[in-house]
Design a protein around this motif. Sequence first.
Motif, PDB file in Angstrom:
ATOM      1  N   THR A 730       0.843  -1.201   0.000  1.00 47.06           N
ATOM      2  CA  THR A 730       0.000   0.000   0.000  1.00 47.06           C
ATOM      3  C   THR A 730       0.869   1.239   0.000  1.00 47.06           C
ATOM      4  OG1 THR A 730      -1.685  -1.195   1.242  1.00 47.06           O
ATOM      5  CG2 THR A 730      -1.880   1.171   1.199  1.00 47.06           C
ATOM      6  N   LYS A 731       1.995   1.153   0.696  1.00 47.87           N
ATOM      7  CA  LYS A 731       2.937   2.291   0.670  1.00 47.87           C
ATOM      8  C   LYS A 731       3.453   2.524  -0.761  1.00 47.87           C
ATOM      9  CE  LYS A 731       4.494   1.884   5.434  1.00 47.87           C
ATOM     10  NZ  LYS A 731       5.581   1.490   6.329  1.00 47.87           N
ATOM     11  N   TYR A 732       3.765   1.409  -1.450  1.00 46.77           N
ATOM     12  CA  TYR A 732       4.222   1.548  -2.834  1.00 46.77           C
ATOM     13  C   TYR A 732       3.126   2.180  -3.676  1.00 46.77           C
ATOM     14  CZ  TYR A 732       2.654  -1.188  -6.914  1.00 46.77           C
ATOM     15  OH  TYR A 732       2.035  -1.621  -8.034  1.00 46.77           O
ATOM     16  N   LEU A 733       1.886   1.785  -3.398  1.00 38.98           N
ATOM     17  CA  LEU A 733       0.739   2.310  -4.130  1.00 38.98           C
ATOM     18  C   LEU A 733       0.601   3.817  -3.936  1.00 38.98           C
ATOM     19  CD1 LEU A 733      -2.035   1.844  -5.558  1.00 38.98           C
ATOM     20  CD2 LEU A 733      -2.979   1.474  -3.303  1.00 38.98           C
ATOM     21  N   GLU A 734       0.744   4.247  -2.674  1.00 40.92           N
ATOM     22  CA  GLU A 734       0.625   5.676  -2.382  1.00 40.92           C
ATOM     23  C   GLU A 734       1.706   6.478  -3.107  1.00 40.92           C
ATOM     24  OE1 GLU A 734       0.716   5.865   1.821  1.00 40.92           O
ATOM     25  OE2 GLU A 734      -1.324   5.092   2.084  1.00 40.92           O
ATOM     26  N   THR A 735       2.905   5.929  -3.168  1.00 46.38           N
ATOM     27  CA  THR A 735       3.999   6.604  -3.881  1.00 46.38           C
ATOM     28  C   THR A 735       3.667   6.746  -5.361  1.00 46.38           C
ATOM     29  OG1 THR A 735       5.575   5.645  -2.329  1.00 46.38           O
ATOM     30  CG2 THR A 735       6.469   6.515  -4.386  1.00 46.38           C
ATOM     31  N   LEU A 736       3.148   5.668  -5.948  1.00 40.94           N
ATOM     32  CA  LEU A 736       2.799   5.674  -7.370  1.00 40.94           C
ATOM     33  C   LEU A 736       1.717   6.700  -7.664  1.00 40.94           C
ATOM     34  CD1 LEU A 736       3.081   4.179 -10.155  1.00 40.94           C
ATOM     35  CD2 LEU A 736       1.193   2.733  -9.398  1.00 40.94           C
ATOM     36  N   LEU A 737       0.631   6.666  -6.878  1.00 40.99           N
ATOM     37  CA  LEU A 737      -0.500   7.562  -7.147  1.00 40.99           C
ATOM     38  C   LEU A 737      -0.165   9.017  -6.849  1.00 40.99           C
ATOM     39  CD1 LEU A 737      -3.453   5.376  -5.815  1.00 40.99           C
ATOM     40  CD2 LEU A 737      -2.685   5.686  -8.157  1.00 40.99           C
ATOM     41  N   ARG A 738       0.754   9.246  -5.901  1.00 41.86           N
ATOM     42  CA  ARG A 738       1.161  10.625  -5.614  1.00 41.86           C
ATOM     43  C   ARG A 738       1.860  11.230  -6.834  1.00 41.86           C
ATOM     44  NH1 ARG A 738       4.205   9.720  -1.518  1.00 41.86           N
ATOM     45  NH2 ARG A 738       2.502   9.630  -0.014  1.00 41.86           N
ATOM     46  N   GLN A 739       2.683  10.430  -7.499  1.00 40.97           N
ATOM     47  CA  GLN A 739       3.366  10.912  -8.703  1.00 40.97           C
ATOM     48  C   GLN A 739       2.384  11.141  -9.846  1.00 40.97           C
ATOM     49  OE1 GLN A 739       6.370  11.873  -8.738  1.00 40.97           O
ATOM     50  NE2 GLN A 739       7.045  11.041  -6.777  1.00 40.97           N
ATOM     51  N   VAL A 740       1.323  10.348  -9.887  1.00 39.79           N
ATOM     52  CA  VAL A 740       0.284  10.551 -10.903  1.00 39.79           C
ATOM     53  C   VAL A 740      -0.389  11.899 -10.706  1.00 39.79           C
ATOM     54  CG1 VAL A 740      -1.898   9.702 -11.826  1.00 39.79           C
ATOM     55  CG2 VAL A 740      -0.128   8.074 -11.167  1.00 39.79           C
ATOM     56  N   SER A 741      -0.768  12.188  -9.431  1.00 34.63           N
ATOM     57  CA  SER A 741      -1.453  13.451  -9.147  1.00 34.63           C
ATOM     58  C   SER A 741      -0.533  14.645  -9.362  1.00 34.63           C
ATOM     59  CB  SER A 741      -1.990  13.439  -7.707  1.00 34.63           C
ATOM     60  OG  SER A 741      -0.933  13.302  -6.788  1.00 34.63           O
ATOM     61  N   ASN A 742       0.786  14.427  -9.296  1.00 33.61           N
ATOM     62  CA  ASN A 742       1.734  15.530  -9.536  1.00 33.61           C
ATOM     63  C   ASN A 742       1.996  15.756 -11.023  1.00 33.61           C
ATOM     64  OD1 ASN A 742       2.032  15.972  -6.825  1.00 33.61           O
ATOM     65  ND2 ASN A 742       3.848  14.679  -6.607  1.00 33.61           N
ATOM     66  N   GLY A 743       1.391  14.929 -11.893  1.00 35.10           N
ATOM     67  CA  GLY A 743       1.539  15.108 -13.330  1.00 35.10           C
ATOM     68  C   GLY A 743       2.760  14.439 -13.928  1.00 35.10           C
ATOM     69  N   HIS A 744       3.408  13.557 -13.154  1.00 34.71           N
ATOM     70  CA  HIS A 744       4.619  12.895 -13.648  1.00 34.71           C
ATOM     71  C   HIS A 744       4.316  11.564 -14.314  1.00 34.71           C
ATOM     72  CE1 HIS A 744       6.743  15.270 -10.226  1.00 34.71           C
ATOM     73  NE2 HIS A 744       6.638  15.981 -11.328  1.00 34.71           N
ATOM     74  N   ILE A 745       3.125  11.037 -14.055  1.00 41.01           N
ATOM     75  CA  ILE A 745       2.751   9.718 -14.571  1.00 41.01           C
ATOM     76  C   ILE A 745       1.333   9.804 -15.125  1.00 41.01           C
ATOM     77  CG2 ILE A 745       2.286   7.309 -13.942  1.00 41.01           C
ATOM     78  CD1 ILE A 745       4.380   7.596 -11.741  1.00 41.01           C
ATOM     79  N   ALA A 746       1.072   9.104 -16.221  1.00 45.70           N
ATOM     80  CA  ALA A 746      -0.268   9.086 -16.816  1.00 45.70           C
ATOM     81  C   ALA A 746      -0.751   7.652 -16.941  1.00 45.70           C
ATOM     82  CB  ALA A 746      -0.256   9.762 -18.177  1.00 45.70           C
ATOM     83  N   TYR A 747      -2.085   7.510 -16.908  1.00 49.98           N
ATOM     84  CA  TYR A 747      -2.681   6.192 -17.113  1.00 49.98           C
ATOM     85  C   TYR A 747      -2.965   6.031 -18.604  1.00 49.98           C
ATOM     86  CZ  TYR A 747      -6.108   2.443 -17.240  1.00 49.98           C
ATOM     87  OH  TYR A 747      -6.775   1.283 -17.550  1.00 49.98           O
ATOM     88  N   PHE A 748      -2.392   4.977 -19.194  1.00 52.42           N
ATOM     89  CA  PHE A 748      -2.568   4.704 -20.619  1.00 52.42           C
ATOM     90  C   PHE A 748      -3.553   3.541 -20.776  1.00 52.42           C
ATOM     91  CE2 PHE A 748       1.667   6.379 -22.617  1.00 52.42           C
ATOM     92  CZ  PHE A 748       1.488   7.589 -21.939  1.00 52.42           C
ATOM     93  N   PRO A 749      -4.811   3.836 -21.121  1.00 51.53           N
ATOM     94  CA  PRO A 749      -5.790   2.744 -21.269  1.00 51.53           C
ATOM     95  C   PRO A 749      -5.387   1.720 -22.318  1.00 51.53           C
ATOM     96  CG  PRO A 749      -6.887   4.875 -21.169  1.00 51.53           C
ATOM     97  CD  PRO A 749      -5.426   5.158 -21.285  1.00 51.53           C
ATOM     98  N   ALA A 750      -4.724   2.170 -23.386  1.00 51.03           N
ATOM     99  CA  ALA A 750      -4.346   1.239 -24.453  1.00 51.03           C
ATOM    100  C   ALA A 750      -3.369   0.187 -23.953  1.00 51.03           C
ATOM    101  CB  ALA A 750      -3.721   2.016 -25.610  1.00 51.03           C
ATOM    102  N   MET A 751      -2.506   0.574 -23.033  1.00 49.47           N
ATOM    103  CA  MET A 751      -1.505  -0.351 -22.483  1.00 49.47           C
ATOM    104  C   MET A 751      -1.958  -0.986 -21.174  1.00 49.47           C
ATOM    105  SD  MET A 751       1.856   2.006 -23.162  1.00 49.47           S
ATOM    106  CE  MET A 751       2.958   0.812 -22.409  1.00 49.47           C
TER     107      MET A 751
END
Length: 1068
Positions: A730-751
């Motif tokens: 869950t800690k890893y999850l929070e790190t991942l989603l925090r970077q998403v909300s900061n605009g560093h990561i995007a969700y690619f539906p195609a992939m």
Amino acid sequence: MSATLSRGSLQPGQQKLAEKFTILNDRGIGMLTRVYNIKKQGQVWKACGDPKAKPSYLIDKNLESAVKFIVRKFPAVETRNNNQQLAQLQKEKSEILKNLALYYFTFVDVMEFKDHVCELLNTIDACQVFFDITVNFDLTKNYLDLVVTYTNLMMLLSRIEERKAIIGLYNYAHEMTHGSSDREYPRLGQMIVDYENPLKKMMEEFVPHGKSLSDALLSLQMVYPRRNLSADQWRNAQLLSLISAPSTMLNPAQSDTMPCEYLSLDAMEKWIVFGFILCHGVLNSDQAALSLWKLALQSSTCLCLFRDEVFHIHKAAEDLFINIRGYNKRVNDIKECKEQALSHAGLMHRERRKFLRSALKELATVLSDQPGLLGPKALFVFMALSFARDEIIWLLRHADNIQKKSTDDFIDKHIAELIFYMEELRAHVRKYGPVMQRYYVQYLSGFDAVVLNELVQNLSVCPEDESIIMSSFVNTMTSLGVKQGVTVEDGDVFDFRGMRLDWFRLQAYTSVSKASLGIADHRELGKMMNTIIFHTKMVDSLVEMLVETSDLSIFCFYSRAFEKMFQQCLELPSQSRHSISFPLLCTHFMSCTHELCPEERHHIGDRSLSLCNMFLDEMAKQARNLITDICTEQCTLSDQLLPKHCAKTISQAVNKKSKKQTGKKGEPEREKPGVESMRKNRLLVTNLDKLHTALSELCFSINYVPNMVIWEHTFTPREYLTSHLEIRFTKYLETLLRQVSNGHIAYFPAMKAFVNLPTENELTFNAEEYSDISEMRSLSELLGPYGMKFLSESLMWHISSQVAELKKLVVDNVEVLTQMRTSFDKPVEMAALFKKLSSVDSVLKRMTIIGVILSFRSLAQEALRDVLSCHIPFLVSSVEDFKDHIPRETDMKVAMNVYELSSAAGLPCEIDPALVVALSSQKSENISPEEEYKIACLLMVFVAVSMPTLASNVMSQYSPAIEGHCNNIHCLAKAINQIAAALFTIHKGSIEDRLKEFLALASSSLLKIGQETDKTTTRNRESVYLLLDMIVQESPFLTMDLLESCFPYVLLRNAYHAVYKQSVPSST
């Protein structure tokens, strides 16, 4: 007293010796438990006494002088002329009577127990009872047990520092209340004074009992020396080995002294040491007695009085004998034995434990492969358990009471292994109990009954009463042969307790002097019956036998040593596979409780639960840390494949080609990635090898048992590891989603993955490696359905916090939104109202974050479904079929139960049950349900009218390659649908109607930007139009027909054409 008893009063049947022994021994343990608790109360240790329970009167400053006066005058009672000292006592008398009654009457009970024991001992002397542990085992054992229990009780009583204060205070309060002392006080007070030095008093008391006691003790000379052998002697005799003589493997283990074979060595040493102190005269007159006593003194430096209360035998015996004339030799013997014990006992017991580890391992391994051998070799199992238990208890007691400078012999880092094999043998007995039962039912009826019948028939004299009892034994066993096939297979309950009690009675009848049938003259009968009794226990008392031979509840009272042993076990890689032994030992603790002290059950139960919880938690933490370390090692190996590391290799290759000499001569060549897998020597062990070995050993322990029951609580060791992995991931999850909300990561539906976006500061990890399909499936395998459910709950907590903030923004804009809700067909008015809205960007950003979280959850659920479909395809398909065919008109509560089941299997649902639960907890007491519903409706309005602002964002451009937007606004489709479904399920509104209203508002708002001429405002207009199509495609409640009635399809088609056209130049 024996001289005054008439012959008529000495009828053995009337004395009920067996019944008295049974009752008094049980009551003695109960009294020891109560006295022990009184002693322990007031100390920090809580397992058997709450510190708050100590009587306040013993520490009350106002009563201090009164208590000192009472103790000084004890047992005398002087209430006159002492008014000043006892004045405060007068005020507190009723409370003192109330609160000290339990303590006082416990001491009275001890006195009454003492009276009954003394009466029984006198009766035994008068009856001139014959004792021989190898013949009348039950009678002799119960007699010696009673003597030792009585001795230990009086010694423990003398160790209660506050005994005079408690008894005296209570009696003074009684005197002041009732005008006279309590009727038991004179005798009780005198007993306390008499037993200030209990052993000295009891040595005088046992003078008339010396003959009976010494006879019973001397019968141990055939048993104790045979049990007290060195490890080398055991090894030479191949003790406990089933495979040393393969030809006799199926033969039943036999002995003339069956119950003596698994008799506790610890118990025998207590009998010998305490017994010969009480009848010390025989030590001077009988060499066999002296040999027994010296052998016991050489084996230990201390003995157990009760639980963790110990008796230092050499010092106490020396203090007692030094003042007796003519005992100089005995004092010298004690000193020699002490030196022998200090120098050799530790090593002897250490070697025994070493032997027993290998012997029990062999025994457990053979029995796991051939459980049928539990029938003929049951005696070996209980011998092994008893031997190991004795050695563990010896170590525990002596390690806590070390009397020598060197402590090496009292530290055993392999103790967990010995306990583990004990637990393995116990598990075999519990698992294959029916096998043993079937074997011994046939043994009793087919062999024992025939042999016993012949012995009875050959008796020259057999009185009527004895004949009736013996015949009942034969008939009971013979009748088993008629119905054994039915009873064993059908699992009927056997009960031989009556038969065993009758044999105990018969021992008493035949052991008194001048008995018509004397057991001393018919030893073969006694030995045969002892064997039969063992066989009956194999049928109906296996659990009790396990407690008798392998109970280690004493660890409850050595908690510090217990925890230290556990830590040593975890720290030693070779022992970590046995760490489950410690939680399993916690299942023993409740067996040490007694019905005479019910108040300690709660404390001991809590202690067992807390220790088990701590052990399992520590094991899980260790496994989690090992997994994390392995992940780190794997990441290090993976980093070696990065392009930057090949630069030097390329440079060397180029230089070699151009024949340029670079670098220093003799510089070692850099190892290439993967070289660690090329093993030239099996002895070379890498750090990763060590980590994998340690993890496999620990996982073996964690998976050793599926669950364990302690004090009506069930513990599942695997769930502890799962829980720790859940928290870690869950800690890893929070790190991942925090970077998403900061605009560093995007969700690619195609992939179907999260992917890093190009930024100035490169991220330290590749999001795709942690969120693609294979990773999510691995996560599902690792955490399992419960872990994934925990993951979902953690995600929902984040969503609910975002929704709470969104509701606050709605409340801030409630008037404007209310007007906009009814004015969507008035463009001028809508434009004016929109300018009054605040926090528009915040609303869209929070909804986007919710959409991202829900997208991640969707990936996790899909992975879970894939994993479960492999493991339980039929069950998953059944759940899926159940979900797909639930009628729309089904009651919502029933539907939510179905959705919850489906969600647990990873199936997508129209309404997310986890989201409904999370948002339901947000209901405010200060806001009416109608207001809550209105806020939910206005939230959808707020999102709908805010969507046009997305067109001005540079990052809102749609990318056909990823089937989404780089700023993740495509996740709004999932957020809008699932938030609406959850909110209007909670508020019992129509989800479909509210989404229609949202679509109308959103369409109207987006159509207006088509009329805008400002290029900045309409920069990504076509990309935002596509959101409407995504929302409808995502929704189970909306249709394309409905969308076309609000928003012309031609605009959507043109929008798709435009965004694909824009992407062509960038791709070429």
